[in-house]
Design an enzyme around this catalytic site. Structure first.
Site, PDB file in Angstrom:
ATOM      1  N   HIS A  69       0.865  -1.181   0.000  1.00 13.91           N
ATOM      2  CA  HIS A  69       0.000   0.000   0.000  1.00 13.91           C
ATOM      3  C   HIS A  69       0.909   1.240   0.000  1.00 13.91           C
ATOM      4  O   HIS A  69       2.011   1.198   0.565  1.00 13.91           O
ATOM      5  CB  HIS A  69      -0.841  -0.039   1.277  1.00 13.91           C
ATOM      6  N   ASP A  86       2.805  -4.468   8.004  1.00 10.70           N
ATOM      7  CA  ASP A  86       1.602  -3.659   7.851  1.00 10.70           C
ATOM      8  C   ASP A  86       0.419  -4.612   8.026  1.00 10.70           C
ATOM      9  O   ASP A  86       0.091  -5.383   7.127  1.00 10.70           O
ATOM     10  CB  ASP A  86       1.629  -3.011   6.459  1.00 10.70           C
ATOM     11  N   GLN A 144      -4.858  -5.260   7.073  1.00 10.20           N
ATOM     12  CA  GLN A 144      -5.876  -6.202   6.600  1.00 10.20           C
ATOM     13  C   GLN A 144      -5.828  -7.520   7.365  1.00 10.20           C
ATOM     14  O   GLN A 144      -6.743  -8.330   7.252  1.00 10.20           O
ATOM     15  CB  GLN A 144      -5.690  -6.471   5.087  1.00 10.20           C
ATOM     16  N   LYS A 182     -10.639  -0.440  10.357  1.00  5.41           N
ATOM     17  CA  LYS A 182     -10.787  -1.691   9.587  1.00  5.41           C
ATOM     18  C   LYS A 182     -11.095  -2.858  10.520  1.00  5.41           C
ATOM     19  O   LYS A 182     -11.399  -3.957  10.087  1.00  5.41           O
ATOM     20  CB  LYS A 182      -9.512  -1.969   8.794  1.00  5.41           C
ATOM     21  N   CYS A 201      -4.720   2.401  -3.721  1.00  8.30           N
ATOM     22  CA  CYS A 201      -3.471   2.921  -3.130  1.00  8.30           C
ATOM     23  C   CYS A 201      -2.330   1.922  -3.289  1.00  8.30           C
ATOM     24  O   CYS A 201      -1.500   1.747  -2.376  1.00  8.30           O
ATOM     25  CB  CYS A 201      -3.643   3.282  -1.657  1.00  8.30           C
TER      26      CYS A 201
HETATM   27  N1  PMP Z   1      -1.987  -0.660   4.580  1.00  2.38           N
HETATM   28  C1  PMP Z   1      -2.964  -1.407   4.058  1.00  2.38           C
HETATM   29  C2  PMP Z   1      -2.654  -2.809   3.612  1.00  2.38           C
HETATM   30  C3  PMP Z   1      -4.238  -0.889   3.923  1.00  2.38           C
HETATM   31  O1  PMP Z   1      -5.207  -1.628   3.390  1.00  2.38           O
HETATM   32  C4  PMP Z   1      -4.489   0.440   4.337  1.00  2.38           C
HETATM   33  C5  PMP Z   1      -5.848   1.076   4.153  1.00  2.38           C
HETATM   34  N2  PMP Z   1      -6.395   0.881   2.895  1.00  2.38           N
HETATM   35  C6  PMP Z   1      -3.444   1.170   4.901  1.00  2.38           C
HETATM   36  C7  PMP Z   1      -2.210   0.589   5.013  1.00  2.38           C
HETATM   37  C8  PMP Z   1      -3.625   2.570   5.395  1.00  2.38           C
HETATM   38  O2  PMP Z   1      -4.534   2.589   6.455  1.00  2.38           O
HETATM   39  P1  PMP Z   1      -5.126   3.965   6.985  1.00  2.38           P
HETATM   40  O3  PMP Z   1      -5.605   4.703   5.764  1.00  2.38           O
HETATM   41  O4  PMP Z   1      -6.237   3.548   7.886  1.00  2.38           O
HETATM   42  O5  PMP Z   1      -4.030   4.666   7.701  1.00  2.38           O
END
Ligand code: PMP
Length: 405
Positions: free
Chosen positions: A123, A200, A203, A226, A363
């Site tokens: 991401h 990270d 998920q 999430k 993203c």
């Molecule tokens: N890493 C992953 C794998 C994600 O799916 C996301 C959110 N789509 C993020 C980081 C970023 O999370 P946040 O926008 O809640 O900070």
């Protein structure tokens, strides 16, 4: 056969209805999860009859709020198998957690020629902070490739890392493909060359049993929203000795030991990293969210969403009009392309059917480039998803195909 019946009561989630009271087939849980009423109630109480600041007040309401805030920290620690609540830093979300590690640890520990290993499927929030560190420190970024089916290739990781590798930062579960990393193996590889590993877990936290001790990583980041909790709160977990040695990244109230114009000393972690009035109500609501999730058998959470993902892949394959991305074994996230239809058009038509999917680059633009597409359609499941949601999606896809001839 996986159990694909509803794992929990849809009625617990007011967000799963349209304004007219019809079922809303929400297949965008990987972006953000709907909230159970218990979380909404906890947040509402914390903002209403219980509300006050934390840590500073001498009056009883503030003492109670402080207890609630610190109880949330202990709940998180317990939920992820941390050794101590001092390893839990509350942040705004995974993005902030990774930026904190980049700014505090990365900027002070990395020097010219050091190497940071990321993967193709990261991401942006696990790419851009490291690019900023690389730009400032002269460190270099190496990109670990994927296996053919879209998992981080640990064989390639082993070949890529070396004595100059100082950090390996990888997604535990891909937000686009649902692929699950063998995180312990990745941690062992990183440690074999003396590097640190950041996972990270955005998920993974809502879908898998987490045990920081078993994972043996150094940093773990995830977002509350999430995990069926509110936005505006997330967690950075790090080993206490690592946090202890890290300088603060933001200055202000609450993170100090003593302030004078001659010099300031800092509080120990986690307070050192929580400058300013924290996310009080959000932490308390995150506690309620974890209680809600933890009331389910943790193994069933993964099985349930993995089962739905398999079922959806089967149904999509049967149309003979869909390209599927990612591995067969997915943590409840399925990315696909409907032939001849842009994902945004599909998403718009599905919306008319009360089906919400995500269409875009999620993203993860480097991953899109790797897949050779500008965007994918993504359906992602939560503990409230069931086969009716898949049926509604498939009806919408059939209608889209008729519209596009
Ligand atoms: N890493 C992953 C794998 C994600 O799916 C996301 C959110 N789509 C993020 C980081 C970023 O999370 P946040 O926008 O809640 O900070």
């Amino acid at each position: 056969m996986n159990d694909t019946a509803t794992l929990t009561r849809k009625a617990d989630f007011p967000g799963l209805l349209t304004p007219e009271g019809a079922p809303w087939h929400y297949l965008d849980t990987a972006a953000t999860a709907q909230k159970p009423q218990a979380v909404i109630d906890a947040m509402s109480r914390a903002m209403g009859e219980d509300y006050a600041t934390v840590h500073r007040g001498v009056y009883s309401r503030s003492a109670m709020m402080t207890q609630g805030y610190e109880a949330a920290r202990r709940r998180v620690a317990d939920f992820i198998g941390a050794q101590s609540e001092n390893e839990i830093v509350f942040v705004r979300g995974a993005t902030e957690a990774i930026n904190l590690v980049a700014a505090s640890w990365g900027m002070t520990r990395l020097t010219e020629g050091d190497r940071i290993v990321l993967s193709t499927l990261e991401h942006h929030s696990n790419i851009v902070p490291w690019q900023m560190v690389a730009e400032r420190t002269g460190a270099q970024i190496d990109v670990c490739p994927l296996t053919e089916d879209g998992c981080i290739d640990l064989g390639a990781l082993e070949a890529l890392i070396g004595p100059r590798t100082k950090l390996v930062a990888l997604a535990h579960v891909s937000n686009v493909l649902g692929s699950v990393l063998d995180a312990r193996k990745a941690a062992d590889l990183a440690h074999s060359v003396g590097a640190k590993i950041l996972l990270d877990g955005c998920q993974a936290a809502p879908r898998m049993t987490l045990d920081m001790k078993a994972l043996d990583c150094d940093f773990y980041a995830f977002s509350g929203h999430k995990l069926y909790g509110p936005t505006g709160i997330g967690v950075l977990w790090a080993r206490e000795d690592i946090l202890d040695a890290m300088p603060p990244w933001q200055g202000g109230g609450a993170m100090i030991d003593k302030v004078s114009f001659e010099g300031t000393t800092y509080a120990p972690p986690p307070q050192r990293f929580e400058a300013g009035t924290p996310m009080i109500t959000e932490a308390i609501a995150l506690h309620a969210a974890i209680d809600y999730v933890a009331a389910h058998d943790p193994d069933k959470l993964y099985e349930h969403e993995n089962g739905l993902a398999r079922k959806l892949r089967e149904e999509l394959r049967r149309t003979n009009a869909v390209t599927l991305f990612g591995p067969e074994e997915s943590a409840g996230i399925v990315s696909f392309a409907l032939q001849g239809v842009h994902p945004h058009d599909l998403g718009t038509i599905l919306d008319e059917e009360n089906v919400a999917i995500r269409a875009g680059h999620h993203c993860a633009q480097p991953l899109m480039e790797h897949l050779g597409v500008p965007a994918t359609a993504r359906a992602s499941f939560g503990l409230y998803s069931d086969e009716n949601d898949i049926a509604a999606l498939m009806r919408g896809i059939e209608r889209t195909r008729r519209i596009f001839g």
